[in-house]
Design an enzyme around this catalytic site. Structure first.
Site, PDB file in Angstrom:
ATOM      1  N   LYS A   1       0.856  -1.182   0.000  1.00 36.81           N
ATOM      2  CA  LYS A   1       0.000   0.000   0.000  1.00 36.81           C
ATOM      3  C   LYS A   1       0.896   1.237   0.000  1.00 36.81           C
ATOM      4  O   LYS A   1       1.847   1.318   0.761  1.00 36.81           O
ATOM      5  CB  LYS A   1      -0.865   0.017   1.254  1.00 36.81           C
ATOM      6  CG  LYS A   1      -1.876   1.139   1.284  1.00 36.81           C
ATOM      7  CD  LYS A   1      -2.590   1.278   2.607  1.00 36.81           C
ATOM      8  CE  LYS A   1      -3.320   0.050   3.030  1.00 36.81           C
ATOM      9  NZ  LYS A   1      -4.104   0.230   4.263  1.00 36.81           N
TER      10      LYS A   1
ATOM     11  N   CYS B   1       0.312  15.418  -5.768  1.00 33.07           N
ATOM     12  CA  CYS B   1      -0.189  14.753  -6.972  1.00 33.07           C
ATOM     13  C   CYS B   1      -1.459  13.970  -6.662  1.00 33.07           C
ATOM     14  O   CYS B   1      -1.554  13.308  -5.635  1.00 33.07           O
ATOM     15  CB  CYS B   1       0.883  13.794  -7.498  1.00 33.07           C
ATOM     16  SG  CYS B   1       0.345  12.797  -8.907  1.00 33.07           S
TER      17      CYS B   1
ATOM     18  N   CYS C   1      -2.945  12.454  -9.703  1.00 33.08           N
ATOM     19  CA  CYS C   1      -3.108  11.657 -10.928  1.00 33.08           C
ATOM     20  C   CYS C   1      -2.220  10.413 -10.932  1.00 33.08           C
ATOM     21  O   CYS C   1      -2.350   9.577 -11.801  1.00 33.08           O
ATOM     22  CB  CYS C   1      -2.810  12.505 -12.167  1.00 33.08           C
ATOM     23  SG  CYS C   1      -1.058  12.884 -12.411  1.00 33.08           S
TER      24      CYS C   1
ATOM     25  N   CYS D   1       3.336  17.032  -6.801  1.00 31.23           N
ATOM     26  CA  CYS D   1       2.933  17.262  -8.187  1.00 31.23           C
ATOM     27  C   CYS D   1       4.101  17.819  -8.993  1.00 31.23           C
ATOM     28  O   CYS D   1       4.834  18.676  -8.525  1.00 31.23           O
ATOM     29  CB  CYS D   1       1.775  18.252  -8.208  1.00 31.23           C
ATOM     30  SG  CYS D   1       1.229  18.689  -9.872  1.00 31.23           S
TER      31      CYS D   1
ATOM     32  N   HIS E   1      -0.154  15.813 -14.647  1.00 31.78           N
ATOM     33  CA  HIS E   1      -1.589  15.718 -14.895  1.00 31.78           C
ATOM     34  C   HIS E   1      -1.987  16.416 -16.188  1.00 31.78           C
ATOM     35  O   HIS E   1      -2.965  16.023 -16.829  1.00 31.78           O
ATOM     36  CB  HIS E   1      -2.392  16.290 -13.713  1.00 31.78           C
ATOM     37  CG  HIS E   1      -2.084  17.706 -13.412  1.00 31.78           C
ATOM     38  ND1 HIS E   1      -1.049  18.092 -12.580  1.00 31.78           N
ATOM     39  CD2 HIS E   1      -2.667  18.851 -13.842  1.00 31.78           C
ATOM     40  CE1 HIS E   1      -1.020  19.404 -12.509  1.00 31.78           C
ATOM     41  NE2 HIS E   1      -1.980  19.900 -13.270  1.00 31.78           N
TER      42      HIS E   1
END
Length: 107
Positions: free
Chosen positions: A54, A71, A73, A82, A86
């Site tokens: 996980k 992030c 995406c 990020c 994306h």
């Protein structure tokens, strides 16, 4: 800044994280619903930390500084932060995902 303002900011941050998690979960359930029965089980995480059972990242609010951009995406090379991936993902897929931006409330 009084301790009252700090507590309020933490409550607001916790609420924002909760709402984001709920919306994300609802989106995943909708995608799974539409792909059900087609033999396709879509995955959000295509290649990040696949050796872990996980993927979990935790951050202390005090360590965030003035602003942090995370992030959503799963395409960022700097995950969990990020890097703008994306934009390409959205162009290729027609999706509209963007980052989670957390910042301190201005006094």
């Amino acid at each position: 800044m009084s301790s009252n303002n700090v507590s309020l900011s933490k409550v607001e941050l916790a609420a924002a994280i909760g709402v984001t998690a709920g919306v994300t979960a609802a989106g995943v359930l909708l995608v799974q619903h539409f792909y059900k029965g087609k033999g396709v089980k879509p995955k959000v995480n295509l290649d990040l930390q696949k050796d872990n059972p996980k993927v979990v990242d935790a951050f202390d609010i005090e360590d965030i500084g003035d602003k942090a951009v995370y992030c959503r995406c799963w395409r960022s090379k700097k995950f969990p932060y990020c890097d703008g991936s994306h934009a390409k993902h959205n162009q290729v897929t027609g999706d509209n995902v963007g980052p989670l931006i957390m910042k301190r409330k201005e006094a």
